[in-house]
Design a protein around this motif. Structure first.
Motif, PDB file in Angstrom:
ATOM      1  N   GLU A  39     -25.230-100.722 -62.025  1.00 30.51           N
ATOM      2  CA  GLU A  39     -26.396-101.613 -62.453  1.00 30.51           C
ATOM      3  C   GLU A  39     -26.842-102.170 -61.059  1.00 30.51           C
ATOM      4  N   SER A  40     -26.307-101.754 -59.973  1.00 30.49           N
ATOM      5  CA  SER A  40     -26.444-102.248 -58.759  1.00 30.49           C
ATOM      6  C   SER A  40     -27.996-101.881 -57.818  1.00 30.49           C
ATOM      7  N   TRP A  41     -28.252-102.583 -57.147  1.00 32.60           N
ATOM      8  CA  TRP A  41     -29.926-102.360 -56.585  1.00 32.60           C
ATOM      9  C   TRP A  41     -29.935-100.964 -56.162  1.00 32.60           C
ATOM     10  N   VAL A  42     -28.909-100.381 -55.764  1.00 40.39           N
ATOM     11  CA  VAL A  42     -29.280 -98.995 -55.361  1.00 40.39           C
ATOM     12  C   VAL A  42     -29.412 -98.217 -56.346  1.00 40.39           C
ATOM     13  N   HIS A  43     -28.687 -98.544 -57.627  1.00 42.35           N
ATOM     14  CA  HIS A  43     -28.740 -97.874 -58.610  1.00 42.35           C
ATOM     15  C   HIS A  43     -30.337 -97.743 -59.189  1.00 42.35           C
ATOM     16  N   ARG A  44     -30.834 -98.953 -59.254  1.00 42.60           N
ATOM     17  CA  ARG A  44     -32.098 -99.450 -59.798  1.00 42.60           C
ATOM     18  C   ARG A  44     -33.250 -98.913 -58.979  1.00 42.60           C
ATOM     19  N   ALA A  45     -33.092 -98.798 -57.883  1.00 45.29           N
ATOM     20  CA  ALA A  45     -33.906 -98.311 -56.811  1.00 45.29           C
ATOM     21  C   ALA A  45     -34.552 -96.927 -57.347  1.00 45.29           C
ATOM     22  N   ASP A  46     -35.949 -96.837 -57.410  1.00 48.30           N
ATOM     23  CA  ASP A  46     -36.571 -95.691 -57.518  1.00 48.30           C
ATOM     24  C   ASP A  46     -36.122 -94.435 -56.996  1.00 48.30           C
ATOM     25  N   PRO A  47     -35.832 -93.403 -57.847  1.00 50.15           N
ATOM     26  CA  PRO A  47     -35.317 -92.008 -57.031  1.00 50.15           C
ATOM     27  C   PRO A  47     -36.003 -91.695 -55.884  1.00 50.15           C
ATOM     28  N   ARG A  48     -37.460 -91.977 -56.012  1.00 52.85           N
ATOM     29  CA  ARG A  48     -38.202 -91.529 -55.033  1.00 52.85           C
ATOM     30  C   ARG A  48     -37.896 -92.152 -53.473  1.00 52.85           C
ATOM     31  N   VAL A  49     -37.595 -93.498 -53.849  1.00 49.52           N
ATOM     32  CA  VAL A  49     -37.488 -94.456 -52.424  1.00 49.52           C
ATOM     33  C   VAL A  49     -36.179 -93.751 -52.157  1.00 49.52           C
TER      34      VAL A  49
ATOM     35  N   LEU B 126     -34.886 -90.962 -52.169  1.00 57.29           N
ATOM     36  CA  LEU B 126     -35.070 -89.625 -51.508  1.00 57.29           C
ATOM     37  C   LEU B 126     -35.714 -89.782 -50.303  1.00 57.29           C
ATOM     38  N   ALA B 127     -36.697 -90.931 -50.041  1.00 59.88           N
ATOM     39  CA  ALA B 127     -37.284 -90.871 -48.875  1.00 59.88           C
ATOM     40  C   ALA B 127     -36.184 -91.460 -47.791  1.00 59.88           C
ATOM     41  N   PHE B 128     -35.088 -92.207 -48.288  1.00 62.75           N
ATOM     42  CA  PHE B 128     -34.208 -92.765 -47.467  1.00 62.75           C
ATOM     43  C   PHE B 128     -33.223 -91.590 -46.981  1.00 62.75           C
TER      44      PHE B 128
ATOM     45  N   ILE C  80     -33.392 -87.880 -61.277  1.00 62.93           N
ATOM     46  CA  ILE C  80     -33.665 -87.035 -60.096  1.00 62.93           C
ATOM     47  C   ILE C  80     -34.611 -86.278 -60.371  1.00 62.93           C
ATOM     48  N   VAL C  81     -34.511 -85.433 -61.606  1.00 62.53           N
ATOM     49  CA  VAL C  81     -35.610 -84.506 -62.091  1.00 62.53           C
ATOM     50  C   VAL C  81     -36.942 -85.128 -62.007  1.00 62.53           C
ATOM     51  N   ARG C  82     -36.887 -86.262 -62.818  1.00 63.57           N
ATOM     52  CA  ARG C  82     -38.317 -87.168 -62.929  1.00 63.57           C
ATOM     53  C   ARG C  82     -38.877 -87.186 -61.412  1.00 63.57           C
ATOM     54  N   GLY C  83     -37.983 -87.618 -60.461  1.00 63.68           N
ATOM     55  CA  GLY C  83     -38.401 -87.938 -59.060  1.00 63.68           C
ATOM     56  C   GLY C  83     -38.904 -86.933 -58.427  1.00 63.68           C
ATOM     57  N   VAL C  84     -38.336 -85.844 -58.516  1.00 62.64           N
ATOM     58  CA  VAL C  84     -38.913 -84.595 -57.739  1.00 62.64           C
ATOM     59  C   VAL C  84     -40.082 -84.074 -58.419  1.00 62.64           C
ATOM     60  N   VAL C  85     -40.151 -84.289 -59.802  1.00 63.77           N
ATOM     61  CA  VAL C  85     -41.479 -83.730 -60.602  1.00 63.77           C
ATOM     62  C   VAL C  85     -42.463 -84.478 -60.071  1.00 63.77           C
ATOM     63  N   LYS C  86     -42.445 -85.984 -60.219  1.00 63.96           N
ATOM     64  CA  LYS C  86     -43.551 -86.748 -59.758  1.00 63.96           C
ATOM     65  C   LYS C  86     -43.798 -86.523 -58.286  1.00 63.96           C
ATOM     66  N   LEU C  87     -42.928 -86.064 -57.479  1.00 65.87           N
ATOM     67  CA  LEU C  87     -43.312 -85.687 -56.175  1.00 65.87           C
ATOM     68  C   LEU C  87     -44.173 -84.263 -56.143  1.00 65.87           C
TER      69      LEU C  87
ATOM     70  N   PRO D 108     -42.545-103.696 -57.533  1.00 62.97           N
ATOM     71  CA  PRO D 108     -42.623-104.243 -56.319  1.00 62.97           C
ATOM     72  C   PRO D 108     -41.748-104.107 -55.365  1.00 62.97           C
ATOM     73  N   VAL D 109     -40.359-104.085 -55.615  1.00 67.79           N
ATOM     74  CA  VAL D 109     -39.514-103.999 -54.865  1.00 67.79           C
ATOM     75  C   VAL D 109     -39.089-102.870 -54.115  1.00 67.79           C
ATOM     76  N   ASP D 110     -39.581-101.617 -55.296  1.00 66.41           N
ATOM     77  CA  ASP D 110     -39.593-100.300 -54.569  1.00 66.41           C
ATOM     78  C   ASP D 110     -40.473-100.201 -53.317  1.00 66.41           C
ATOM     79  N   TRP D 111     -41.497-100.727 -53.606  1.00 60.38           N
ATOM     80  CA  TRP D 111     -42.622-100.577 -52.545  1.00 60.38           C
ATOM     81  C   TRP D 111     -42.125-101.121 -51.206  1.00 60.38           C
ATOM     82  N   LEU D 112     -41.409-102.473 -51.321  1.00 62.14           N
ATOM     83  CA  LEU D 112     -40.535-103.278 -50.472  1.00 62.14           C
ATOM     84  C   LEU D 112     -39.593-102.474 -49.685  1.00 62.14           C
ATOM     85  N   PHE D 113     -38.593-101.728 -50.590  1.00 68.90           N
ATOM     86  CA  PHE D 113     -37.656-100.780 -50.015  1.00 68.90           C
ATOM     87  C   PHE D 113     -38.374 -99.695 -49.067  1.00 68.90           C
ATOM     88  N   LEU D 114     -39.376 -98.959 -49.524  1.00 71.43           N
ATOM     89  CA  LEU D 114     -40.200 -98.160 -49.043  1.00 71.43           C
ATOM     90  C   LEU D 114     -40.696 -98.493 -47.469  1.00 71.43           C
TER      91      LEU D 114
END
Ligand SMILES: Nc1ncnc2c1ncn2[C@@H]1O[C@H](COP(=O)(O)OP(=O)(O)OP(=O)(O)O)[C@@H](O)[C@H]1O
Ligand SMILES: [Mg+2]
Lengths: 279, 266
Positions: free
Chosen positions: B9-19, B21-23, B131-138, B232-238
């Motif tokens: 449940e960590s912040w890394v787990h909860r970060a959006d998969p696209r974020v 992937l950007a990292f 992961i699948v959702r992330g790459v599909v949304k991209l 919002p926090v995902d935008w911040l990460f990005l």
């Protein structure tokens, strides 16, 4: 007559992943020439324990002895001469372009002379009824046949000890009993057989001793009769004895003198009493 | 079975998969640009810090390390020996060990380790559905996304099958301790064939199972159970990832910091 070695596993500990040990101090003795059933629910560690008996897995704690000698320095390729292992999934153990070559693979690994290899292959084809498909590729056969080829391929090694990891799953009852009768015959010749199974009818019919595993430990052992009577043990290990055992038990409770773990044995016992009473 | 994904449940787990992937993409790009070993040492230490803060056990880090360190070490040694640079520190006949060679070797080895740590951080903390959702949304077509997810899902299974297959060979009398080099490769060949056959069989079954569950049914627009959305926090990460990468890139391009394997500041 074959003289099988005595196998002994003492206080075995093993973990695939550090956090979850698969064996937690398992003990097992296989006496020469015994037919032993290893039972327990999925994931209880049966396969893991059996893989220690021929050195495929090495314990992190405890030891395995073969005729009193520690096997920790002996390679599996060498132990294969003493202990043959039939794996759970046939597709993990078929390597050759034809059934015939598959049966000869192990003897060739042993470096046996060509004539001897040939003889063992022919005998294996005969015994397991594989002659008509000797030239087929094992991968193209039905599941049942792949199963039988994988067993025949270990039988050609002629090891004194056989470990059979769920050999009858996916086989119809006829093929399964045929196969097990074959091992009963080998057992009669002095081979030890360790049978891992979820089928309690096979246990009742073939095994002389049962070892029950739960969460990486041995939680019960004894004759099939003793184990089938042990309610709490059965429940803890999620085992169900054959229906005929339950029937016999209920008849005994209602005052009938009858015994037997298989239909045949129960019938025999019933008929003997019946004739005694009614002439 | 040992899966890549380690639930948490960590912040890394909860970060959006696209974020994430950007990292992965930006940090791997930087790892290729930069040259100085000290940068890589700090990158690896930083990554270990990320692993810990994602609540991943040390055994996970160790698993990645064990998988890549032998190759990384070999690459480093070869590089140091084959491409000497500058004056020799030690010389055995024609073989010279130079400061430059050592630095470049270390860079190479650590780069491999860093890349593996980055990619596995993503795999360990992201469920395959995400992961699948992330790459599909991209913009990746769904069947391709699913293929990626299935491949990731099956790598550990295939690895386990391979282990069992080699075990089965040894149980039939193959003595691996007594074969070396090419003989060993030849001895393992039947196992590789068995692996291919059993994997093909598994993939065929899988395809049938998918079809039986109406995968690719005509005229249907698929709905999703797991959906992902930027918080919002995902935008911040990005934003932070972008700023960080831009800053490092700026120092690198403008001042040449980290561009040389021996001198950190030119
Ligand atoms: N290759 C492996 N990698 C990681 N964990 C494993 C592996 N093989 C088995 N395990 C785990 O070890 C434990 C014991 O497994 P094992 O296969 O010995 O059980 P089993 O009694 O043979 O079960 P089954 O009746 O399903 O064959 C299980 O928790 C299983 O998930
Ligand atoms: Mg098993």
């Amino acid at each position: 007559m074959i003289l099988a070695p005595r196998l002994e596993a003492i206080d075995l500990w093993f973990a695939y992943e550090a956090e979850r040990p698969a064996l937690r101090g398992a003990d097992l003795v296989v006496e020469p020439g015994e037919f032993l059933a290893l039972v327990g629910q999925n994931g209880s560690g049966k396969s893991t324990l059996a893989k220690h008996l021929n050195g495929l897995l090495r314990p992190v704690g405890g030891r395995v002895r073969l005729n009193g000698e520690d096997i920790s320095g002996v390679a599996t390729g060498q132990l294969a001469r003493q202990v043959g292992y039939v794996f759970q999934n046939p597709d993990h153990q078929l390597f050759s372009p034809s059934v015939e070559q598959e049966l000869g693979l192990g003897p060739r690994y042993f470096g046996l002379p060509a004539a001897e290899v040939e003889e063992r292959v022919q005998r294996g084809l005969e015994r397991f009824g594989l002659r008509s498909i000797a030239q087929r590729g094992p991968g193209t056969l039905s599941f049942g046949l792949r199963r039988i080829v994988s067993i025949a391929a270990v039988a050609t090694l002629q090891p004194p000890v056989f470990i059979l990891d769920e050999p009858t799953t996916g086989l119809d009852w006829g093929s399964a009993s045929h196969l097990m009768d074959h091992f009963a015959e080998l057992h009669a010749q002095g081979h030890s057989v360790i049978l891992i199974t979820h089928d309690m009818r096979l246990v009742a019919r073939y095994a002389s001793r049962v070892v029950v595993l739960s969460e990486g430990r041995v939680v019960g052992r004894g004759s099939p009769q003793e184990v089938f009577r042990h309610r709490e043990l059965l429940q803890a290990a999620r085992l169900q004895p054959p229906r005929i055992v339950e029937l016999v038990e209920r008849l005994v409770i209602s005052g009938m003198e009858i015994e037997g773990l298989t239909v045949e044995a129960a019938c025999r016992s019933f008929l003997t009493r019946y004739r005694l009473k009614h002439g | 079975m040992v899966e890549f994904y380690q639930p948490g449940e960590s912040w890394v787990h909860r970060a959006d998969p696209r974020v994430k992937l950007a990292f992965v993409a930006s940090s791997i790009l930087l790892l290729f640009l930069l040259q100085h070993p000290l940068i890589f040492v700090s990158a690896v230490l930083g990554l270990i810090g990320l692993y810990r803060s994602a609540g991943l056990p040390a055994s996970r880090i160790w698993r990645v390390g064990r998988a890549v360190l032998p190759v990384g070490f070999l690459l480093a040694v070869l590089r140091a020996i084959l491409y000497p640079a500058g004056t020799a520190l030690i010389a055995f006949g024609p073989v010279q060990i130079t400061g430059g060679g050592l630095a470049q070797g270390a860079t190479l080895g650590l780069r491999l380790l860093g890349m593996a740590l980055i990619i596995f951080l993503w795999l360990f903390t992201t469920e395959s559905q995400s992961i699948v959702r992330g790459v599909v949304k991209l913009g990746v077509p769904y069947p391709w996304g699913l293929a990626i997810g299935l491949a990731l899902r099956f790598i550990p299974t295939i690895r386990e099958s391979y282990d069992t297959i080699v075990q089965a060979q040894r149980a039939r009398g193959l003595d691996l301790d007594r074969t070396r080099g090419l003989g060993r490769v030849r001895a393992l060949l039947p196992g590789l064939i068995a692996l291919m056959v059993s994997s093909l069989r598994a993939s065929e079954n899988l395809a049938r199972a998918l079809e039986a569950r109406a995968f690719g049914a005509p005229g249907v627009r698929r709905s999703t159970l797991v959906d992902i959305a930027f918080r919002p926090v995902d935008w911040l990460f990005l934003l932070l990832i972008g700023l960080g990468a831009a800053a490092i890139l700026l120092f690198y391009l403008r001042f040449g910091i980290g561009a040389d394997p021996i001198r950190l500041f030119p």
